[in-house]
Motif scaffolding. Structure first.
Motif, PDB file in Angstrom:
ATOM      1  N   THR A  28      32.402  44.284  44.011  1.00 32.35           N
ATOM      2  CA  THR A  28      31.414  43.645  43.126  1.00 32.35           C
ATOM      3  C   THR A  28      30.936  44.607  42.043  1.00 32.35           C
ATOM      4  O   THR A  28      30.640  44.180  40.921  1.00 32.35           O
ATOM      5  N   ALA A  29      30.866  45.895  42.364  1.00 31.86           N
ATOM      6  CA  ALA A  29      30.458  46.876  41.344  1.00 31.86           C
ATOM      7  C   ALA A  29      31.506  46.983  40.244  1.00 31.86           C
ATOM      8  O   ALA A  29      31.176  47.002  39.042  1.00 31.86           O
ATOM      9  N   VAL A  30      32.772  47.042  40.621  1.00 29.13           N
ATOM     10  CA  VAL A  30      33.841  47.112  39.624  1.00 29.13           C
ATOM     11  C   VAL A  30      33.878  45.840  38.783  1.00 29.13           C
ATOM     12  O   VAL A  30      34.014  45.879  37.553  1.00 29.13           O
ATOM     13  N   ALA A  31      33.712  44.682  39.416  1.00 26.19           N
ATOM     14  CA  ALA A  31      33.732  43.408  38.699  1.00 26.19           C
ATOM     15  C   ALA A  31      32.565  43.322  37.714  1.00 26.19           C
ATOM     16  O   ALA A  31      32.718  42.792  36.603  1.00 26.19           O
ATOM     17  N   ARG A  32      31.427  43.833  38.086  1.00 24.52           N
ATOM     18  CA  ARG A  32      30.248  43.767  37.216  1.00 24.52           C
ATOM     19  C   ARG A  32      30.355  44.743  36.059  1.00 24.52           C
ATOM     20  O   ARG A  32      30.001  44.414  34.918  1.00 24.52           O
ATOM     21  N   LEU A  33      30.854  45.940  36.333  1.00 23.28           N
ATOM     22  CA  LEU A  33      30.905  46.991  35.301  1.00 23.28           C
ATOM     23  C   LEU A  33      32.225  47.004  34.530  1.00 23.28           C
ATOM     24  O   LEU A  33      32.334  47.698  33.513  1.00 23.28           O
ATOM     25  N   ARG A  34      33.218  46.269  35.057  1.00 25.78           N
ATOM     26  CA  ARG A  34      34.552  46.211  34.451  1.00 25.78           C
ATOM     27  C   ARG A  34      35.160  47.609  34.305  1.00 25.78           C
ATOM     28  O   ARG A  34      35.894  47.908  33.380  1.00 25.78           O
ATOM     29  N   SER A  35      34.872  48.463  35.288  1.00 23.45           N
ATOM     30  CA  SER A  35      35.362  49.839  35.214  1.00 23.45           C
ATOM     31  C   SER A  35      35.313  50.483  36.588  1.00 23.45           C
ATOM     32  O   SER A  35      34.267  50.451  37.245  1.00 23.45           O
ATOM     33  N   ILE A  50      46.509  38.699  47.892  1.00 26.81           N
ATOM     34  CA  ILE A  50      46.427  38.241  46.504  1.00 26.81           C
ATOM     35  C   ILE A  50      45.770  39.321  45.649  1.00 26.81           C
ATOM     36  O   ILE A  50      44.930  40.082  46.135  1.00 26.81           O
ATOM     37  N   PRO A  51      46.141  39.406  44.369  1.00 28.02           N
ATOM     38  CA  PRO A  51      45.459  40.349  43.474  1.00 28.02           C
ATOM     39  C   PRO A  51      44.097  39.790  43.045  1.00 28.02           C
ATOM     40  O   PRO A  51      43.968  38.598  42.749  1.00 28.02           O
ATOM     41  N   LEU A  52      43.082  40.642  43.026  1.00 26.71           N
ATOM     42  CA  LEU A  52      41.747  40.237  42.602  1.00 26.71           C
ATOM     43  C   LEU A  52      41.405  40.762  41.218  1.00 26.71           C
ATOM     44  O   LEU A  52      40.573  40.170  40.517  1.00 26.71           O
ATOM     45  N   LEU A  53      42.065  41.868  40.840  1.00 27.91           N
ATOM     46  CA  LEU A  53      41.763  42.522  39.566  1.00 27.91           C
ATOM     47  C   LEU A  53      43.046  42.766  38.788  1.00 27.91           C
ATOM     48  O   LEU A  53      44.108  43.029  39.368  1.00 27.91           O
ATOM     49  N   VAL A  54      42.927  42.682  37.475  1.00 28.62           N
ATOM     50  CA  VAL A  54      44.014  43.056  36.565  1.00 28.62           C
ATOM     51  C   VAL A  54      43.565  44.328  35.871  1.00 28.62           C
ATOM     52  O   VAL A  54      42.515  44.373  35.231  1.00 28.62           O
ATOM     53  N   ARG A  55      44.347  45.378  35.995  1.00 24.10           N
ATOM     54  CA  ARG A  55      43.976  46.678  35.466  1.00 24.10           C
ATOM     55  C   ARG A  55      44.847  47.017  34.273  1.00 24.10           C
ATOM     56  O   ARG A  55      46.053  46.818  34.302  1.00 24.10           O
ATOM     57  N   ASP A  56      44.258  47.568  33.219  1.00 24.46           N
ATOM     58  CA  ASP A  56      45.023  48.195  32.150  1.00 24.46           C
ATOM     59  C   ASP A  56      44.293  49.464  31.760  1.00 24.46           C
ATOM     60  O   ASP A  56      43.286  49.844  32.365  1.00 24.46           O
ATOM     61  N   LYS A  57      44.743  50.153  30.737  1.00 25.66           N
ATOM     62  CA  LYS A  57      44.172  51.444  30.388  1.00 25.66           C
ATOM     63  C   LYS A  57      42.755  51.331  29.828  1.00 25.66           C
ATOM     64  O   LYS A  57      41.987  52.279  29.876  1.00 25.66           O
ATOM     65  N   ARG A  58      42.400  50.171  29.285  1.00 26.49           N
ATOM     66  CA  ARG A  58      41.110  50.044  28.609  1.00 26.49           C
ATOM     67  C   ARG A  58      40.047  49.343  29.437  1.00 26.49           C
ATOM     68  O   ARG A  58      38.863  49.640  29.305  1.00 26.49           O
ATOM     69  N   VAL A  70      39.088  46.463  33.042  1.00 19.79           N
ATOM     70  CA  VAL A  70      39.453  45.776  34.287  1.00 19.79           C
ATOM     71  C   VAL A  70      39.002  44.326  34.151  1.00 19.79           C
ATOM     72  O   VAL A  70      37.872  44.048  33.724  1.00 19.79           O
ATOM     73  N   MET A  71      39.892  43.390  34.513  1.00 15.88           N
ATOM     74  CA  MET A  71      39.565  41.968  34.454  1.00 15.88           C
ATOM     75  C   MET A  71      39.799  41.326  35.810  1.00 15.88           C
ATOM     76  O   MET A  71      40.591  41.813  36.617  1.00 15.88           O
ATOM     77  N   LEU A  72      39.096  40.233  36.050  1.00 21.54           N
ATOM     78  CA  LEU A  72      39.245  39.486  37.287  1.00 21.54           C
ATOM     79  C   LEU A  72      40.328  38.432  37.160  1.00 21.54           C
ATOM     80  O   LEU A  72      40.440  37.773  36.117  1.00 21.54           O
ATOM     81  N   THR A  73      41.119  38.280  38.198  1.00 20.14           N
ATOM     82  CA  THR A  73      42.045  37.157  38.250  1.00 20.14           C
ATOM     83  C   THR A  73      41.241  35.895  38.590  1.00 20.14           C
ATOM     84  O   THR A  73      40.049  35.961  38.912  1.00 20.14           O
ATOM     85  N   TYR A  74      41.892  34.738  38.552  1.00 19.28           N
ATOM     86  CA  TYR A  74      41.214  33.497  38.935  1.00 19.28           C
ATOM     87  C   TYR A  74      40.735  33.597  40.380  1.00 19.28           C
ATOM     88  O   TYR A  74      39.611  33.225  40.718  1.00 19.28           O
ATOM     89  N   ILE A 122      37.277  54.300  45.562  1.00 17.47           N
ATOM     90  CA  ILE A 122      37.091  52.888  45.212  1.00 17.47           C
ATOM     91  C   ILE A 122      38.437  52.205  44.995  1.00 17.47           C
ATOM     92  O   ILE A 122      38.676  51.083  45.458  1.00 17.47           O
ATOM     93  N   THR A 123      39.316  52.883  44.269  1.00 15.04           N
ATOM     94  CA  THR A 123      40.631  52.306  43.976  1.00 15.04           C
ATOM     95  C   THR A 123      41.383  51.988  45.259  1.00 15.04           C
ATOM     96  O   THR A 123      41.961  50.905  45.423  1.00 15.04           O
ATOM     97  N   THR A 124      41.384  52.932  46.212  1.00 12.33           N
ATOM     98  CA  THR A 124      42.101  52.743  47.480  1.00 12.33           C
ATOM     99  C   THR A 124      41.492  51.605  48.292  1.00 12.33           C
ATOM    100  O   THR A 124      42.210  50.770  48.860  1.00 12.33           O
ATOM    101  N   CYS A 125      40.148  51.542  48.354  1.00 10.02           N
ATOM    102  CA  CYS A 125      39.488  50.499  49.140  1.00 10.02           C
ATOM    103  C   CYS A 125      39.809  49.104  48.614  1.00 10.02           C
ATOM    104  O   CYS A 125      40.098  48.182  49.381  1.00 10.02           O
ATOM    105  N   ILE A 126      39.764  48.950  47.280  1.00  8.72           N
ATOM    106  CA  ILE A 126      40.015  47.628  46.711  1.00  8.72           C
ATOM    107  C   ILE A 126      41.497  47.253  46.855  1.00  8.72           C
ATOM    108  O   ILE A 126      41.824  46.097  47.132  1.00  8.72           O
TER     109      ILE A 126
END
Length: 299
Positions: free
Chosen positions: A10-17, A45-53, A55-59, A32-36
């Protein structure tokens, strides 16, 4: 899946980072990365989409986030309610007192402790020693005040309060009142205002009468010691008291308390279930009674 994974997600989803979430939660980013990642593998299922800039949530991640927040909110509410309950419990005093000890202790509680602590919610039951122990064992009450019996340390925590010896309470018109010590043999023909049933001290008296092969001439078995005191004051018979605790409750010019020979010794105290945390109100009550009894004994 555990609570920590939900908190990190929830922290990553809220802060997008991942970086900012790690800084806020005071853990390393790889943690955090390992836990998620482990949580996503567990769900399949994937919950997050990560790129260099960013973090976004999947559906699926959006849907899961709503549930995760609800779980965390319920957990926080549970902690808050439990803490409030603990604070409330600390203001509650549920205790039992035997009729023999209660005649003196009730005066201390109601004329002193409860007046000085009006915030304490209390329930005081008058029970025999056996009834108090059963009520403690079943968590009906938290604390008991009674005559300490041998072996109680195995089942209960104990705060010992007072030591003394049993005395015969006699009207001053009775010739026995002039004696310095009195044997139960002297009471063989006396009318006795006996102790209540289920009293440990009564069982000690019964044993001594039996040893002397004396059948007590019992006039009454009052449930309230104040009744016994009134009967003695009217010269209806002889009763028994623990030490000098009776003095504030009778006209001492009418009665005399004579130690028994051989002595029947006793020790009173507070008992509660072994290892159990008792309320702050109970601890305050114990400390107050200790001070009052010490002051009474020194007066």
């Amino acid at each position: 899946m555990d609570f920590r994974q939900l908190e990190y997600f929830t922290a990553v989803a809220r802060l997008r980072s991942f970086t900012r979430a790690a800084e806020e939660l005071h853990v390393s980013q790889p943690t955090i990365t390992t836990c998620i990642k482990n949580m996503e593998e567990e769900l399949g299922i994937p919950l997050l989409v990560r790129d260099k800039r960013r973090v976004m949530l999947t559906y699926e991640g959006e849907t899961f986030l709503v549930k995760a927040r609800s779980v965390l909110e319920q957990f926080e509410q549970m902690i808050q309610e439990t803490q409030e309950l603990a604070c409330s419990y600390d203001q509650v005093l549920n205790m039992g007192i035997t009729p023999v000890t209660g005649s003196f202790l009730n005066v201390i509680l109601y004329n002193g402790f409860f007046r000085e602590n009006p915030d304490i919610r209390h329930q005081v039951l008058e029970l025999g020693s056996l009834g108090i122990m059963e009520a403690i064992d079943s968590d009906e009450i938290d604390l008991g005040f009674l005559v300490i019996q041998e072996g109680m340390e195995e089942r209960y925590d104990i705060c010992r309060i007072q030591r003394g010896q049993l005395k015969a309470l006699i009207h001053r018109e009775n010739p026995l009142s002039s004696m310095e010590r009195i044997s139960l043999k002297h009471l063989a023909g006396e009318r006795l205002i006996y102790l209540p049933p289920h009293s440990y001290i009564r069982s000690k008296l019964d044993e001594e009468f039996k040893r002397l092969e004396i059948t007590p001439n019992v006039l009454a078995y009052p449930q309230q010691m104040i009744t016994a005191f009134n009967l003695v004051e009217n010269n209806a018979g002889v009763s028994f008291v623990l030490g000098d605790g009776y003095r504030p409750l009778v006209h001492i010019e009418h009665t005399a308390a004579i130690p028994l020979d051989p002595p029947i010794l006793y020790e009173t105290g507070f008992v509660w279930k072994k290892g159990k945390r008792i309320s702050r109100a109970a601890r305050r009550c114990i400390a107050y009674v200790q001070r009052q009894i010490k002051a009474f004994e020194n007066s």
